[in-house]
Design an enzyme around this catalytic site. Structure first.
Site, PDB file in Angstrom:
ATOM      1  CD  GLU A  85      37.015   8.235  52.598  1.00 39.38           C
ATOM      2  OE1 GLU A  85      37.591   6.638  53.264  1.00 39.38           O
ATOM      3  OE2 GLU A  85      35.507   8.111  51.894  1.00 39.38           O
ATOM      4  CE  LYS A 129      28.113  -1.503  64.317  1.00 40.54           C
ATOM      5  NZ  LYS A 129      28.710  -0.891  65.406  1.00 40.54           N
ATOM      6  CD  GLU A 175      23.944   3.752  50.305  1.00 42.75           C
ATOM      7  OE1 GLU A 175      24.822   4.579  51.285  1.00 42.75           O
ATOM      8  OE2 GLU A 175      23.097   4.023  49.716  1.00 42.75           O
ATOM      9  CB  CYS A 221      31.048   9.345  51.431  1.00 40.07           C
ATOM     10  SG  CYS A 221      29.360   9.774  51.421  1.00 40.07           S
TER      11      CYS A 221
HETATM   12  P1  NAD Z   1      33.634   1.986  59.308  1.00 40.30           P
HETATM   13  O1  NAD Z   1      34.162   1.154  57.613  1.00 40.30           O
HETATM   14  O2  NAD Z   1      35.281   1.823  59.950  1.00 40.30           O
HETATM   15  O3  NAD Z   1      32.854   2.033  60.337  1.00 40.30           O
HETATM   16  C1  NAD Z   1      30.800   1.915  59.957  1.00 40.30           C
HETATM   17  C2  NAD Z   1      30.070   0.396  60.965  1.00 40.30           C
HETATM   18  O4  NAD Z   1      30.781  -0.782  60.435  1.00 40.30           O
HETATM   19  C3  NAD Z   1      30.467   1.141  62.258  1.00 40.30           C
HETATM   20  O5  NAD Z   1      28.676   0.704  62.746  1.00 40.30           O
HETATM   21  C4  NAD Z   1      31.121  -0.113  62.476  1.00 40.30           C
HETATM   22  O6  NAD Z   1      31.400  -0.417  63.712  1.00 40.30           O
HETATM   23  C5  NAD Z   1      31.025  -1.237  61.653  1.00 40.30           C
HETATM   24  N1  NAD Z   1      32.435  -2.233  60.812  1.00 40.30           N
HETATM   25  C6  NAD Z   1      33.553  -1.883  61.068  1.00 40.30           C
HETATM   26  N2  NAD Z   1      34.493  -3.509  61.285  1.00 40.30           N
HETATM   27  C7  NAD Z   1      33.242  -3.717  61.115  1.00 40.30           C
HETATM   28  C8  NAD Z   1      33.184  -5.936  60.550  1.00 40.30           C
HETATM   29  N3  NAD Z   1      34.702  -6.088  60.204  1.00 40.30           N
HETATM   30  N4  NAD Z   1      32.439  -6.117  60.143  1.00 40.30           N
HETATM   31  C9  NAD Z   1      30.896  -5.447  60.511  1.00 40.30           C
HETATM   32  N5  NAD Z   1      30.630  -3.995  60.984  1.00 40.30           N
HETATM   33  C10 NAD Z   1      31.680  -2.982  60.983  1.00 40.30           C
HETATM   34  O7  NAD Z   1      33.352   4.028  58.528  1.00 40.30           O
HETATM   35  P2  NAD Z   1      33.497   4.970  59.516  1.00 40.30           P
HETATM   36  O8  NAD Z   1      34.465   5.473  60.211  1.00 40.30           O
HETATM   37  O9  NAD Z   1      31.996   4.622  59.914  1.00 40.30           O
HETATM   38  O10 NAD Z   1      32.316   6.351  58.130  1.00 40.30           O
HETATM   39  C11 NAD Z   1      33.323   6.416  56.973  1.00 40.30           C
HETATM   40  C12 NAD Z   1      33.362   5.616  55.952  1.00 40.30           C
HETATM   41  O11 NAD Z   1      32.075   5.440  55.462  1.00 40.30           O
HETATM   42  C13 NAD Z   1      33.946   6.338  54.825  1.00 40.30           C
HETATM   43  O12 NAD Z   1      35.487   5.808  54.458  1.00 40.30           O
HETATM   44  C14 NAD Z   1      32.739   7.532  54.113  1.00 40.30           C
HETATM   45  O13 NAD Z   1      33.144   7.764  52.905  1.00 40.30           O
HETATM   46  C15 NAD Z   1      32.166   6.137  54.363  1.00 40.30           C
HETATM   47  N6  NAD Z   1      31.032   7.046  53.407  1.00 40.30           N
HETATM   48  C16 NAD Z   1      30.427   6.409  52.811  1.00 40.30           C
HETATM   49  C17 NAD Z   1      29.457   6.577  52.440  1.00 40.30           C
HETATM   50  C18 NAD Z   1      28.392   6.377  51.232  1.00 40.30           C
HETATM   51  O14 NAD Z   1      27.197   6.883  50.669  1.00 40.30           O
HETATM   52  N7  NAD Z   1      29.342   5.844  49.566  1.00 40.30           N
HETATM   53  C19 NAD Z   1      28.102   7.332  53.008  1.00 40.30           C
HETATM   54  C20 NAD Z   1      28.448   8.074  54.129  1.00 40.30           C
HETATM   55  C21 NAD Z   1      30.083   7.699  54.996  1.00 40.30           C
END
Ligand code: NAD
Length: 484
Positions: A388, A176, A252, A286
């Site tokens: 963040e 997804k 992650e 991140c």
């Molecule tokens: P997000 O959590 O908003 O979305 C990530 C994914 O989850 C998307 O595909 C979204 O559609 C899906 N999603 C959202 N709500 C959901 C639910 N209730 N059930 C299932 N799926 C759901 O994150 P983002 O805005 O896309 O990315 C930024 C975030 O990601 C930041 O917090 C960043 O720190 C983190 N990040 C972490 C790493 C790591 O390796 N630790 C790497 C990259 C990004």
């Protein structure tokens, strides 16, 4: 108009419900994304199950490895197509995506193919109570049907970081992608068909999180495990979904990473390093640094040098020569980042540089641009130091002693990464042991060896992926004992 279809059982599937995919640089509509409903998610899960119990599940490791090498080669054959798709979706500089996103996205398939080829399991011999002998050995079988839920900041790279090891271990996946960046995951479907990956091994369902493809997928009882990269808050929702059926997760998540610069550090290298860790990918990494702590003797000089670096970053569209910073991913994210710029001011920050949006001309005036921003003078309780932001910004504060730097770095619920700059190996080693994070860089940042464990401590994640550590999640380790 370009269409981004779901990819289920080797076929591109349209749905009646679509949403617009817009370019961050100028907000133009790139294409329409076909949102998967419960029926499409169900079809993808069934296709994936058929793949793991069928042809794919029976394939030898040697054959699987050959296919994964072919996937990597085919991404590289279509390098420019993947690159342009990623640039359109994210607006990041060409120099960044062409050096990191696409080559690393392809390399993930080869790295994990090599790892699975060479992965050992343990074996023990023991004396039994009757004086005989028994031998036990470990067997790794695939986890099964794996849901891969991805963010938008490094779309292909972070997705293949999970799909690579999942397929190497013999699983089938349902990806997804983020609703903001649907292109490269869709394109990968064409690659899978071209190189002969069996139907149902790689599936893509498009949509949002709650009450859409993300939730339908993570709550589907046919999914055996969920690997997710994204916000900590989303991780909590997914973990609740995974609790039903007690399914394993690999997470992650977010961070609020500290950068620590000691007075004995190579000054120019530290400034260059923190410039990257604070502003690369417009701060949407991140592992990025949003809290910088600098030892007092060099504090003023460091703030001035980082200000010069931030102000020299050329802001612009992906293909502009010399561009160092692109836009934020969306209008919504820009609003969030600017709200923190306002909060910093309201909480009494000294705005060293930035603090708003740059003036862009022509079509770019419709893009999601913000200025690289540096603050000083805030107490550690300020929102921009605690939460963040995921934008091109950092707060810089002075510190005096090593103990103080450790306490400041650890004063957060997160535990993802840190970057420490010092020329004293003793300081470096003590700091690395004391700062509670999954990833600690000394005199470097974002330097990766894909064989090493990657992941966050505390609220920044669950589990480690990378190298043989990926096997912990993507396989089920069983034990066989033979009484001889
Ligand atoms: P997000 O959590 O908003 O979305 C990530 C994914 O989850 C998307 O595909 C979204 O559609 C899906 N999603 C959202 N709500 C959901 C639910 N209730 N059930 C299932 N799926 C759901 O994150 P983002 O805005 O896309 O990315 C930024 C975030 O990601 C930041 O917090 C960043 O720190 C983190 N990040 C972490 C790493 C790591 O390796 N630790 C790497 C990259 C990004």
């Amino acid at each position: 108009m370009k269409q981004f279809h779901n990819f289920i059982n080797g076929e591109f599937i349209a749905t009646s419900k679509t949403f617009e995919n817009r370019a961050p640089v100028d907000n133009h509509v790139i294409g329409l994304v076909h949102e998967a409903g419960k029926a499409e998610v169900d079809a993808a899960v069934k296709a994936a199950r058929a793949a793991v119990t069928g042809e794919w599940g029976k394939l030898s490791v040697v054959k699987r490895v050959e296919l994964l090498y072919a996937v990597a080669d085919e991404i590289n054959n279509r390098f420019d197509e993947f690159l342009e798709a990623e640039l359109a979706d994210t607006g990041k500089p060409h120099s960044l995506a062409s050096h990191i996103d696409i080559p690393r996205g392809a390399a993930n398939f080869k790295v994990f193919a090599d790892i699975i080829k060479n992965a050992p399991t343990e074996s023990f011999q023991m004396t039994t109570p009757d004086g005989g002998t028994a031998i036990s050995y470990g067997v790794r079988s695939p986890l099964g049907v794996v849901a891969v839920v991805c963010p938008w900041n490094l779309p292909l790279l972070l997705m293949t970081w999970k799909v690579g090891p999942a397929l190497a271990c013999g699983n089938a996946v349902i990806v997804k992608p983020s609703e903001e960046t649907p292109a490269t995951a869709t394109l990968l479907g064409e690659v899978m068909n071209k190189v002969g990956i069996p139907k149902g091994v790689y599936n893509v369902v498009h949509g949002f999180g709650p009450n859409s493809a993300g939730e339908f997928l993570t709550s589907h009882p046919g999914v055996d495990g969920i690997t997710f990269t994204g916000e900590t808050r989303t991780g909590e929702a997914i973990m609740a979904a995974a609790a039903k059926g007690v399914r394993p997760v690999s997470f992650e998540l977010g961070g609020k990473n500290a950068g620590i610069v000691f007075a004995d550090a190579d000054f120019d290298k530290a400034v260059a390093g923190i410039t990257r860790s604070a502003f690369e990918n417009c701060g949407q990494v991140c592992l990025g640094t949003e809290r910088v702590y600098v030892q007092r003797p060099i504090f003023e000089k460091f703030v001035a040098a980082l200000k010069t670096k931030a102000e020299s970053l050329k802001i612009g569209a992906s293909h502009e020569a010399g561009v160092g910073m692109g836009p934020l991913i969306s209008a919504e994210h820009k609003e969030k980042v600017l709200s923190y710029y306002e909060k910093a001011r309201a909480e009494g920050a000294t705005v060293v540089t930035g603090g708003g949006s740059p003036t862009m001309t022509g079509d770019l005036a419709h893009g999601h641009w913000v200025q690289p921003t540096i603050w000083t003078g805030l107490p550690e309780t300020a929102s921009v130091i605690r939460e963040e932001i995921f934008g091109p910004c950092c707060h810089i504060a002075p510190f005096d002693t090593e103990e103080e730097a450790i306490a400041l770095a650890n004063d957060t619920p997160y535990g993802l990464a840190t970057t420490i700059w010092t020329s004293d190996l003793g300081t470096a080693n003590r700091m690395a042991a004391a700062v509670h994070v999954g990833l600690c860089w000394i005199n470097s940042w974002f330097l990766r060896d894909l064989r090493t464990p990657f992941g966050g401590s505390k609220s920044s994640g669950i589990g480690r992926e990378g190298g043989v550590h990926s096997l912990e999640f993507y396989t089920d380790l069983r034990n066989v004992m033979i009484k001889l």
